[in-house]
Design an enzyme around this catalytic site. Structure first.
Site, PDB file in Angstrom:
ATOM      1  N   GLY A   8       0.869  -1.331  -0.180  1.00 43.04           N
ATOM      2  CA  GLY A   8      -0.059   0.004   0.012  1.00 43.04           C
ATOM      3  C   GLY A   8       0.944   1.276  -0.146  1.00 43.04           C
ATOM      4  N   GLY A  11      -0.559   4.781  -1.262  1.00 45.53           N
ATOM      5  CA  GLY A  11      -1.683   5.336  -0.364  1.00 45.53           C
ATOM      6  C   GLY A  11      -1.520   6.480   0.631  1.00 45.53           C
ATOM      7  N   GLN A  12      -2.509   6.945   1.379  1.00 47.13           N
ATOM      8  CA  GLN A  12      -2.511   7.999   2.334  1.00 47.13           C
ATOM      9  C   GLN A  12      -1.153   7.961   3.192  1.00 47.13           C
ATOM     10  OE1 GLN A  12      -5.466   8.456   5.439  1.00 47.13           O
ATOM     11  NE2 GLN A  12      -5.007  10.505   5.996  1.00 47.13           N
ATOM     12  N   ILE A  35      -0.888  -1.450  -6.319  1.00 50.52           N
ATOM     13  CA  ILE A  35      -1.827  -2.255  -7.025  1.00 50.52           C
ATOM     14  C   ILE A  35      -1.936  -1.623  -8.232  1.00 50.52           C
ATOM     15  CG2 ILE A  35      -2.874  -3.438  -5.038  1.00 50.52           C
ATOM     16  CD1 ILE A  35      -4.914  -1.009  -5.102  1.00 50.52           C
ATOM     17  N   ILE A  55      -2.398  -7.487  -1.972  1.00 51.10           N
ATOM     18  CA  ILE A  55      -2.317  -8.259  -0.912  1.00 51.10           C
ATOM     19  C   ILE A  55      -3.276  -9.404  -0.851  1.00 51.10           C
ATOM     20  CG2 ILE A  55      -4.390  -6.945   0.438  1.00 51.10           C
ATOM     21  CD1 ILE A  55      -2.687  -6.880   2.780  1.00 51.10           C
ATOM     22  N   TYR A 143     -15.303  -1.288   8.908  1.00 58.59           N
ATOM     23  CA  TYR A 143     -13.755  -0.956   9.142  1.00 58.59           C
ATOM     24  C   TYR A 143     -13.521  -1.282  10.534  1.00 58.59           C
ATOM     25  CZ  TYR A 143      -9.848   2.358   9.310  1.00 58.59           C
ATOM     26  OH  TYR A 143      -8.967   3.009   9.596  1.00 58.59           O
ATOM     27  N   LYS A 147     -10.527  -3.830  11.997  1.00 60.13           N
ATOM     28  CA  LYS A 147      -9.339  -3.497  12.881  1.00 60.13           C
ATOM     29  C   LYS A 147      -9.324  -4.188  14.095  1.00 60.13           C
ATOM     30  CE  LYS A 147      -7.464  -0.509  10.115  1.00 60.13           C
ATOM     31  NZ  LYS A 147      -6.508  -0.741   9.388  1.00 60.13           N
TER      32      LYS A 147
HETATM   33  N1  SER Z   1      -9.098   8.050   9.200  1.00 54.02           N
HETATM   34  C1  SER Z   1      -9.863   6.968   9.303  1.00 54.02           C
HETATM   35  C2  SER Z   1     -11.154   7.048   8.822  1.00 54.02           C
HETATM   36  O1  SER Z   1     -11.732   7.986   9.120  1.00 54.02           O
HETATM   37  C3  SER Z   1      -9.947   6.328  10.805  1.00 54.02           C
HETATM   38  O2  SER Z   1      -8.668   5.744  11.252  1.00 54.02           O
HETATM   39  O3  SER Z   1     -11.682   5.989   8.287  1.00 54.02           O
END
Ligand code: SER
Length: 316
Positions: A8, A11-12, A35, A55, A143, A147
């Protein structure tokens, strides 16, 4: 850490972490995994090796780890919270099936693994103020579900197989380099783009909704420092609360307005984002990270806002 593989890497977080690791460990020792459709460009591409690294393809990951004799994997592949709500199955596939691939390759090849967790791993039953390190984690988002599962799976691989897994729970991350996409905390990045362009900002989150946030230099520092930490001192592993600033929209607005007096903000609440934000803590207690590996952030709301405005003005 000698030979590092960042999954990744475009990415950010990955785009900046890869460059920071190259500065510290040498350009040739950090492989940027990407990717299709998110190939590295510019300095990220030119400064060191890169490899196509989906991944969800365990064989591809294993081949890269063997080819470059990798000893440490930064696994940054994920969908952020809002986009994960519209694609829960893909979020699980990347977040958990993907993590399983990474952990299996790490077990076979003897790699250490960093996989970030998040403030999103908490839920409405979690104590919202000074959220303890060890507490209730019953998130309501996919999400968050990935996690928490990721934290458990990473701990499992450590206890069962001795894989050196370590992690932090990132707050919303603020940076002027690569914009986030599809997160609940994105407004705290977007607001700076509007302020610098001289546009009015419409905030999707209600005033008074506090969330933990962090400036990217501190986030990068945390990701590197935890992997360099003395293992004998670590009581926890997956994942440490870290914190540096916590604010609601009206507070970041005031901080920016103090530096750009003409800046204006109004509210138009987006219900999905608000409902997610309402289940996340206001501010985490990060004392375990401070005690076990000397975590200490450098930026607060004021110093971050000043630096963001300066850097973003130059960029735009
Ligand atoms: N920055 C993430 C989100 O807002 C949180 O960890 O999804």
């Amino acid at each position: 850490m000698n030979k590092i593989f960042v999954i990744g890497a475009t990415g950010q977080i990955g785009s900046e972490l890869t460059m920071e690791l190259r500065k510290r460990y040498g350009n040739d020792n950090v492989v940027a995994g990407y990717i299709t459709g998110a190939e590295p460009k510019g300095i990220l591409k030119e400064s060191g090796p890169s490899a196509l690294a989906d991944i969800t393809d365990r064989n591809a990951l294993a081949a890269i780890v063997k080819k470059y004799a990798i000893d440490t994997i930064y696994n940054l592949a994920a969908l952020l919270s809002v986009v994960a709500e519209s694609k829960p199955s893909l979020a699980w596939h990347i977040g958990i099936d993907g993590l399983w691939n990474v952990l299996e390759v790490a077990r076979e090849c003897g790699c250490a693994v960093f996989t970030p967790s998040s403030i999103g791993s908490f839920g409405p039953e979690t104590p919202a103020i000074n959220t303890p390190q060890d507490t209730i984690q019953r998130p309501r988002t996919m999400y968050g579900v990935t996690k928490v599962t990721g934290e458990l799976l990473s701990d499992y691989y450590f206890h069962k197989y001795g894989v050196d897994t370590r992690s932090v729970r990132f707050p919303g991350i603020i940076s002027y380099v690569t914009p986030p996409g599809g997160g609940t905390t994105d407004y705290a990045v977007d607001i700076f783009y509007y302020a610098v362009k001289g546009d009015d900002f419409i905030c999707p989150i209600k005033p008074g909704t506090k969330m933990d946030m962090m400036y990217m230099p501190d986030a990068l520092h945390a990701a590197i420092q935890i992997m360099e930490a003395e293992p004998a001192r670590l009581i926890h592993r997956n994942a440490f609360n870290i914190a540096s600033m916590s604010f609601g929209p009206e507070e970041i607005y005031e901080a920016i307005k103090g530096l750009k007096p003409d800046f204006k903000m109004s509210y138009q609440i987006e219900s999905l984002k608000q409902s997610i934000a309402d289940t996340w803590p206001d501010c985490l207690d990060d004392s375990c990270a401070r005690n076990e590996w000397d975590w200490c952030p450098r930026y607060d709301l004021q110093s971050m806002s000043k630096d963001m405005l300066e850097k973003l003005s130059l960029k735009l």
